[in-house]
Write a protein that holds these residues in place. Sequence first.
Motif, PDB file in Angstrom:
ATOM      1  N   GLN A   7      39.817 -45.647  -3.625  1.00  0.00           N
ATOM      2  CA  GLN A   7      38.939 -46.529  -4.385  1.00  0.00           C
ATOM      3  C   GLN A   7      37.510 -46.396  -3.865  1.00  0.00           C
ATOM      4  N   THR A   8      36.541 -46.463  -4.777  1.00  0.00           N
ATOM      5  CA  THR A   8      35.149 -46.220  -4.393  1.00  0.00           C
ATOM      6  C   THR A   8      34.614 -47.270  -3.437  1.00  0.00           C
ATOM      7  N   ASP A  14      29.226 -41.077   0.570  1.00  0.00           N
ATOM      8  CA  ASP A  14      29.144 -39.733   1.120  1.00  0.00           C
ATOM      9  C   ASP A  14      30.291 -39.417   2.081  1.00  0.00           C
ATOM     10  N   PHE A  15      31.271 -40.316   2.170  1.00  0.00           N
ATOM     11  CA  PHE A  15      32.403 -40.089   3.066  1.00  0.00           C
ATOM     12  C   PHE A  15      33.306 -38.999   2.505  1.00  0.00           C
ATOM     13  N   ARG A  35      34.354 -37.528  -7.215  1.00  0.00           N
ATOM     14  CA  ARG A  35      34.462 -38.744  -8.021  1.00  0.00           C
ATOM     15  C   ARG A  35      34.895 -38.371  -9.444  1.00  0.00           C
ATOM     16  N   LEU A  36      35.986 -38.978  -9.927  1.00  0.00           N
ATOM     17  CA  LEU A  36      36.464 -38.688 -11.270  1.00  0.00           C
ATOM     18  C   LEU A  36      35.547 -39.354 -12.285  1.00  0.00           C
TER      19      LEU A  36
END
Length: 209
Positions: A7-8, A14-15, A35-36
Amino acid sequence: DGFGFLQTDAAEDDFQGILYSRDGKVYELPAERTRLPNFSGEGSWNFTITDDKKIYLMARTTKNTDAEFVMRTGDGGRTWDTVKVTRPVYSVLRDGSFLSWNHGNDQLLVVYRSRDEGKTWKRLGSGLGPFPQWPQSGPITQLRDGTLVWPIGYKKPGVNHATYAFRSTDGGQTWSEGYPICPTGEPSIIELASGSLLAVVRNNLLPPQ
Protein backbone atom coordinates in the motif's frame (compact mmCIF):
# COMPACT_ATOMS: atom_id res chain seq x y z
CA ASP A 1 11.40 -13.11 -9.78
CA GLY A 2 8.49 -12.40 -7.46
CA PHE A 3 5.57 -9.96 -7.30
CA GLY A 4 3.69 -8.47 -4.38
CA PHE A 5 1.54 -5.53 -3.29
CA LEU A 6 2.50 -2.69 -0.97
CA GLN A 7 0.00 0.00 0.00
CA THR A 8 1.28 3.47 -0.88
CA ASP A 9 0.82 4.75 2.66
CA ALA A 10 2.91 1.92 4.10
CA ALA A 11 6.26 3.30 2.90
CA GLU A 12 7.86 6.42 1.46
CA ASP A 13 7.33 7.03 -2.26
CA ASP A 14 11.02 6.46 -3.05
CA PHE A 15 11.31 3.29 -0.96
CA GLN A 16 12.53 0.44 -3.20
CA GLY A 17 11.82 -2.66 -1.19
CA ILE A 18 9.35 -4.92 0.58
CA LEU A 19 8.60 -4.92 4.30
CA TYR A 20 8.07 -8.30 5.96
CA SER A 21 7.78 -9.57 9.50
CA ARG A 22 9.39 -12.54 11.19
CA ASP A 23 9.26 -13.41 14.90
CA GLY A 24 7.72 -10.04 15.70
CA LYS A 25 10.41 -7.98 13.95
CA VAL A 26 10.10 -6.02 10.70
CA TYR A 27 12.74 -6.46 7.98
CA GLU A 28 13.37 -4.94 4.55
CA LEU A 29 13.96 -6.87 1.34
CA PRO A 30 15.36 -4.88 -1.63
CA ALA A 31 12.92 -4.84 -4.54
CA GLU A 32 12.15 -2.75 -7.61
CA ARG A 33 8.95 -0.88 -6.91
CA THR A 34 6.45 0.24 -9.55
CA ARG A 35 3.25 2.15 -8.87
CA LEU A 36 0.28 0.61 -10.70
CA PRO A 37 -1.59 3.28 -12.70
CA ASN A 38 -5.16 4.05 -11.60
CA PHE A 39 -5.31 0.94 -9.45
CA SER A 40 -8.37 0.98 -7.19
CA GLY A 41 -7.54 -2.01 -5.03
CA GLU A 42 -10.70 -3.89 -5.91
CA GLY A 43 -10.39 -7.41 -7.25
CA SER A 44 -8.79 -10.74 -6.47
CA TRP A 45 -5.22 -9.37 -6.48
CA ASN A 46 -3.98 -12.50 -8.24
CA PHE A 47 -1.13 -12.29 -10.72
CA THR A 48 -1.04 -14.72 -13.65
CA ILE A 49 2.07 -15.17 -15.81
CA THR A 50 1.12 -16.63 -19.19
CA ASP A 51 3.20 -18.80 -21.51
CA ASP A 52 4.14 -15.73 -23.57
CA LYS A 53 5.54 -14.03 -20.40
CA LYS A 54 2.77 -11.48 -20.06
CA ILE A 55 1.51 -10.74 -16.56
CA TYR A 56 -2.19 -10.17 -15.92
CA LEU A 57 -3.83 -8.72 -12.84
CA MET A 58 -7.56 -9.12 -12.31
CA ALA A 59 -8.52 -5.78 -10.77
CA ARG A 60 -10.52 -2.70 -11.61
CA THR A 61 -9.02 0.67 -12.35
CA THR A 62 -10.31 4.04 -11.20
CA LYS A 63 -10.68 5.42 -14.74
CA ASN A 64 -14.21 4.12 -15.17
CA THR A 65 -15.82 2.10 -12.42
CA ASP A 66 -18.74 1.19 -14.70
CA ALA A 67 -16.46 -0.74 -17.07
CA GLU A 68 -14.46 -3.90 -16.50
CA PHE A 69 -10.75 -4.10 -17.18
CA VAL A 70 -7.86 -6.48 -16.81
CA MET A 71 -4.43 -4.97 -16.14
CA ARG A 72 -1.56 -6.30 -18.27
CA THR A 73 2.21 -5.86 -18.52
CA GLY A 74 4.69 -7.23 -21.05
CA ASP A 75 7.89 -5.87 -19.49
CA GLY A 76 7.96 -7.56 -16.12
CA GLY A 77 5.71 -5.07 -14.34
CA ARG A 78 7.49 -1.80 -15.14
CA THR A 79 4.64 -0.47 -17.31
CA TRP A 80 0.97 -1.47 -17.45
CA ASP A 81 -1.97 -1.10 -19.78
CA THR A 82 -5.61 -2.14 -19.46
CA VAL A 83 -7.62 -4.60 -21.53
CA LYS A 84 -11.33 -3.76 -21.72
CA VAL A 85 -13.56 -6.83 -21.54
CA THR A 86 -17.27 -7.46 -21.95
CA ARG A 87 -17.52 -9.66 -18.84
CA PRO A 88 -15.77 -9.40 -15.47
CA VAL A 89 -12.63 -11.56 -15.54
CA TYR A 90 -11.88 -13.64 -12.46
CA SER A 91 -9.03 -15.84 -13.72
CA VAL A 92 -6.48 -15.96 -16.54
CA LEU A 93 -5.03 -19.27 -17.73
CA ARG A 94 -1.45 -19.80 -18.84
CA ASP A 95 -2.43 -19.79 -22.52
CA GLY A 96 -3.91 -16.29 -22.06
CA SER A 97 -7.57 -17.39 -21.92
CA PHE A 98 -9.86 -15.34 -19.68
CA LEU A 99 -12.39 -17.02 -17.37
CA SER A 100 -15.61 -15.49 -16.11
CA TRP A 101 -18.64 -16.90 -14.33
CA ASN A 102 -22.04 -15.98 -12.99
CA HIS A 103 -24.66 -17.37 -10.64
CA GLY A 104 -27.97 -17.87 -12.40
CA ASN A 105 -31.55 -18.26 -11.24
CA ASP A 106 -31.06 -22.05 -11.31
CA GLN A 107 -28.46 -21.63 -8.52
CA LEU A 108 -25.69 -22.92 -10.78
CA LEU A 109 -22.29 -21.33 -11.24
CA VAL A 110 -21.68 -21.14 -14.99
CA VAL A 111 -18.16 -20.64 -16.37
CA TYR A 112 -17.33 -18.81 -19.61
CA ARG A 113 -14.01 -18.75 -21.47
CA SER A 114 -12.60 -16.14 -23.84
CA ARG A 115 -9.66 -16.81 -26.17
CA ASP A 116 -9.59 -13.26 -27.60
CA GLU A 117 -8.90 -11.24 -24.42
CA GLY A 118 -12.49 -10.75 -23.40
CA LYS A 119 -14.15 -9.83 -26.69
CA THR A 120 -16.20 -13.01 -27.14
CA TRP A 121 -17.12 -15.78 -24.72
CA LYS A 122 -18.08 -19.46 -24.82
CA ARG A 123 -19.92 -21.29 -22.08
CA LEU A 124 -18.09 -24.25 -20.53
CA GLY A 125 -20.18 -27.26 -19.56
CA SER A 126 -23.55 -27.27 -17.85
CA GLY A 127 -22.53 -25.43 -14.67
CA LEU A 128 -21.52 -26.27 -11.11
CA GLY A 129 -24.04 -26.69 -8.30
CA PRO A 130 -26.80 -26.06 -7.41
CA PHE A 131 -25.78 -24.06 -4.35
CA PRO A 132 -28.30 -23.47 -1.54
CA GLN A 133 -27.28 -19.81 -1.23
CA TRP A 134 -25.12 -17.29 -3.07
CA PRO A 135 -21.60 -18.80 -3.11
CA GLN A 136 -18.32 -16.91 -2.57
CA SER A 137 -16.21 -18.18 -5.45
CA GLY A 138 -12.48 -17.52 -5.49
CA PRO A 139 -10.23 -17.41 -8.57
CA ILE A 140 -9.81 -20.63 -10.54
CA THR A 141 -6.21 -21.83 -10.23
CA GLN A 142 -4.54 -23.77 -13.04
CA LEU A 143 -2.02 -26.30 -11.72
CA ARG A 144 1.15 -27.23 -13.56
CA ASP A 145 -0.46 -30.43 -14.87
CA GLY A 146 -3.36 -28.41 -16.32
CA THR A 147 -5.89 -29.32 -13.64
CA LEU A 148 -8.22 -26.50 -12.60
CA VAL A 149 -8.99 -26.01 -8.91
CA TRP A 150 -11.87 -23.78 -7.88
CA PRO A 151 -12.34 -22.81 -4.20
CA ILE A 152 -15.92 -21.88 -3.32
CA GLY A 153 -17.30 -20.89 0.06
CA TYR A 154 -20.99 -21.40 0.79
CA LYS A 155 -23.49 -22.38 3.45
CA LYS A 156 -25.24 -25.73 3.82
CA PRO A 157 -28.34 -26.13 5.99
CA GLY A 158 -27.20 -26.84 9.54
CA VAL A 159 -23.50 -26.55 8.67
CA ASN A 160 -21.06 -23.71 9.28
CA HIS A 161 -20.12 -21.59 6.29
CA ALA A 162 -17.09 -23.32 4.75
CA THR A 163 -14.86 -23.39 1.68
CA TYR A 164 -14.77 -26.39 -0.64
CA ALA A 165 -12.35 -27.18 -3.49
CA PHE A 166 -13.69 -28.41 -6.83
CA ARG A 167 -11.42 -29.95 -9.50
CA SER A 168 -11.69 -30.12 -13.28
CA THR A 169 -9.42 -32.17 -15.53
CA ASP A 170 -11.20 -31.31 -18.79
CA GLY A 171 -10.73 -27.56 -18.95
CA GLY A 172 -13.79 -26.63 -16.91
CA GLN A 173 -16.39 -28.72 -18.74
CA THR A 174 -17.09 -30.89 -15.69
CA TRP A 175 -16.20 -30.56 -12.00
CA SER A 176 -15.69 -32.98 -9.13
CA GLU A 177 -17.65 -32.94 -5.90
CA GLY A 178 -16.46 -30.33 -3.42
CA TYR A 179 -13.77 -31.31 -0.95
CA PRO A 180 -13.96 -29.32 2.33
CA ILE A 181 -10.90 -27.17 3.02
CA CYS A 182 -11.70 -25.06 6.07
CA PRO A 183 -14.38 -22.84 7.66
CA THR A 184 -15.34 -19.40 6.26
CA GLY A 185 -15.17 -18.08 2.70
CA GLU A 186 -13.70 -15.53 0.26
CA PRO A 187 -11.05 -18.10 -0.67
CA SER A 188 -7.98 -18.18 -2.89
CA ILE A 189 -5.63 -21.07 -3.75
CA ILE A 190 -2.10 -21.07 -5.14
CA GLU A 191 0.26 -23.90 -6.08
CA LEU A 192 3.64 -23.76 -4.34
CA ALA A 193 6.95 -24.73 -5.93
CA SER A 194 6.77 -28.03 -4.01
CA GLY A 195 3.46 -28.89 -5.69
CA SER A 196 1.49 -28.39 -2.48
CA LEU A 197 -1.56 -26.15 -2.54
CA LEU A 198 -1.96 -23.20 -0.17
CA ALA A 199 -5.45 -21.86 0.58
CA VAL A 200 -6.15 -18.45 2.10
CA VAL A 201 -9.63 -17.56 3.38
CA ARG A 202 -11.27 -14.75 5.30
CA ASN A 203 -11.26 -15.32 9.06
CA ASN A 204 -14.86 -14.65 10.09
CA LEU A 205 -16.71 -17.81 11.02
CA LEU A 206 -20.47 -17.59 10.56
CA PRO A 207 -22.83 -19.76 12.64
CA PRO A 208 -24.81 -22.61 11.08
CA GLN A 209 -28.33 -21.88 9.91
